[in-house]
Scaffold this motif. Structure first.
Motif, PDB file in Angstrom:
ATOM      1  N   THR A  34       0.859  -1.183   0.000  1.00 55.15           N
ATOM      2  CA  THR A  34       0.000   0.000   0.000  1.00 55.15           C
ATOM      3  C   THR A  34       0.896   1.234   0.000  1.00 55.15           C
ATOM      4  O   THR A  34       1.809   1.349   0.825  1.00 55.15           O
ATOM      5  N   ARG A  94      -7.468   0.588  -3.467  1.00 50.86           N
ATOM      6  CA  ARG A  94      -8.307  -0.060  -2.472  1.00 50.86           C
ATOM      7  C   ARG A  94      -8.579   0.934  -1.345  1.00 50.86           C
ATOM      8  O   ARG A  94      -7.663   1.488  -0.761  1.00 50.86           O
ATOM      9  N   ASP A  95      -9.861   1.148  -1.074  1.00 48.68           N
ATOM     10  CA  ASP A  95     -10.276   2.098  -0.035  1.00 48.68           C
ATOM     11  C   ASP A  95      -9.639   3.464  -0.248  1.00 48.68           C
ATOM     12  O   ASP A  95      -9.235   4.142   0.706  1.00 48.68           O
TER      13      ASP A  95
END
Length: 255
Positions: A34, A94-95
Motif C-alpha cells: 500500500t 483499495r479504499d
C-alpha cells in the motif's frame, strides 16, 4: 454418476492453471504494498508515490519499466499492469489508496506448486438460477481473511437455486462476465478450503446458471500476500457442495 462434461471445460481448466501458476499467477505474488509515501521496491525500477490520490512512478530514462510495451521515463501516473525484467507489476486502488503488487516470474513457489485438488466433473452440479435484483443496491458486511477487516460491499441482488432438492439464496456481486459469489457449505474446512470458495453465475438464455464444477479457490489459497473476502452470513449453504476445486495440493488450509 457423472454426466457429460459441459462445453469449454478443458479451456476453463487451462485458464485456471495459468491464473494460479503462470508467470504472473497467484503463486508468483511476492508482495502487496500500500503506497502512502515514496516507496522503492526490491527488484523493481523506480520510486512509487502518490499525487492527489493517484499512483505515480518516477524512473530514470533508461529504466527497464514498460507499460503496454512502451518504456516509461520521468514521472508517470500509473494504473493497470506494468512489466520489468522478470516481474509483473499490478496496480489498483483499495479504499482510496493505491496498491502495488509484484509477481516474480521465477518465484520459488511456482516451482513448488503441486496443482489443484478438485472433485470429478458432474453435470448435476450445474444448476439453473434466478436473479432477484434489489429495488436499490444493498450494502452487505463482508468479513476478510486477514486483520479482522470487514468491508461494506454494495450488491445488486440475490441468486436463488436448488441443490439436491434444497433451495438456497445468496447475495451476488457484479463481475466481468455476469455475477459471482463467495460461499461456504458443509464441506468447507472439512474437505475443501477453510475460508470458502468463489463461483460465477452466467447468463443462459433468459435466465442464469451456476456451475459448481467451476467453483474455484480464492487467490489467498495460493499466496499469503492476498486478503480475500469470506462468505457473508447470507452465503453459508446447508448443502455439501461436492464439486469444484477443493484445495491447493501440498498447501495447508489456513484457519
Amino acid at each position: 454418476m457423472a454426466h457429460q462434461v459441459s462445453a469449454g471445460w478443458e479451456a476453463w481448466l487451462a485458464a485456471r492453471l495459468e491464473e494460479a501458476a503462470g508467470p504472473a499467477g497467484h503463486v508468483a505474488l511476492t508482495g502487496t504494498h500500500t503506497v502512502f509515501e515514496p516507496l522503492v521496491l526490491d527488484g523493481v525500477p523506480g520510486t512509487w508515490g502518490v499525487d492527489g490520490g493517484r499512483l505515480t512512478v518516477t524512473v530514470a530514462p533508461d529504466a527497464p519499466l514498460t507499460r503496454d510495451g512502451v518504456a516509461l521515463a520521468g514521472t508517470s501516473y500509473v494504473d493497470g499492469d506494468l512489466e520489468a525484467p522478470g516481474v509483473t507489476i499490478r496496480t489498483f486502488v483499495r479504499d482510496g489508496t493505491p496498491v502495488v503488487r509484484t509477481y516474480e516470474h521465477a518465484a520459488p513457489a511456482r516451482a513448488e506448486f503441486g496443482g489443484i485438488d478438485r472433485y470429478p466433473y458432474d453435470e448435476r452440479w450445474r444448476v439453473p438460477a434466478v436473479f432477484e435484483p434489489f429495488a436499490a443496491p444493498a450494502a452487505t458486511a463482508v468479513p476478510y481473511q486477514r486483520d479482522d477487516v470487514v468491508r461494506e460491499h454494495v450488491v445488486p441482488g440475490e441468486l436463488t437455486f436448488v441443490l439436491a432438492g434444497t433451495p438456497h439464496r445468496v447475495r451476488a456481486f457484479e463481475g466481468h462476465d455476469g455475477l459471482w459469489f463467495v460461499f461456504a457449505d458443509a464441506t468447507t474446512g472439512v474437505s475443501t478450503y477453510r475460508p470458502g470458495r468463489f463461483v460465477e453465475a452466467l447468463r443462459a438464455g433468459d435466465g442464469w446458471v451456476v456451475d459448481f464444477n467451476r467453483a474455484y479457490l480464492p487467490p489467498c489459497a495460493f499466496s499469503g500476500w492476498y486478503n480475500c473476502p469470506l462468505p457473508p452470513r447470507e452465503n453459508v449453504l446447508s448443502s455439501a457442495v461436492e464439486a469444484g476445486e477443493r484445495s491447493v495440493l501440498g498447501r495447508a488450509h489456513p484457519a
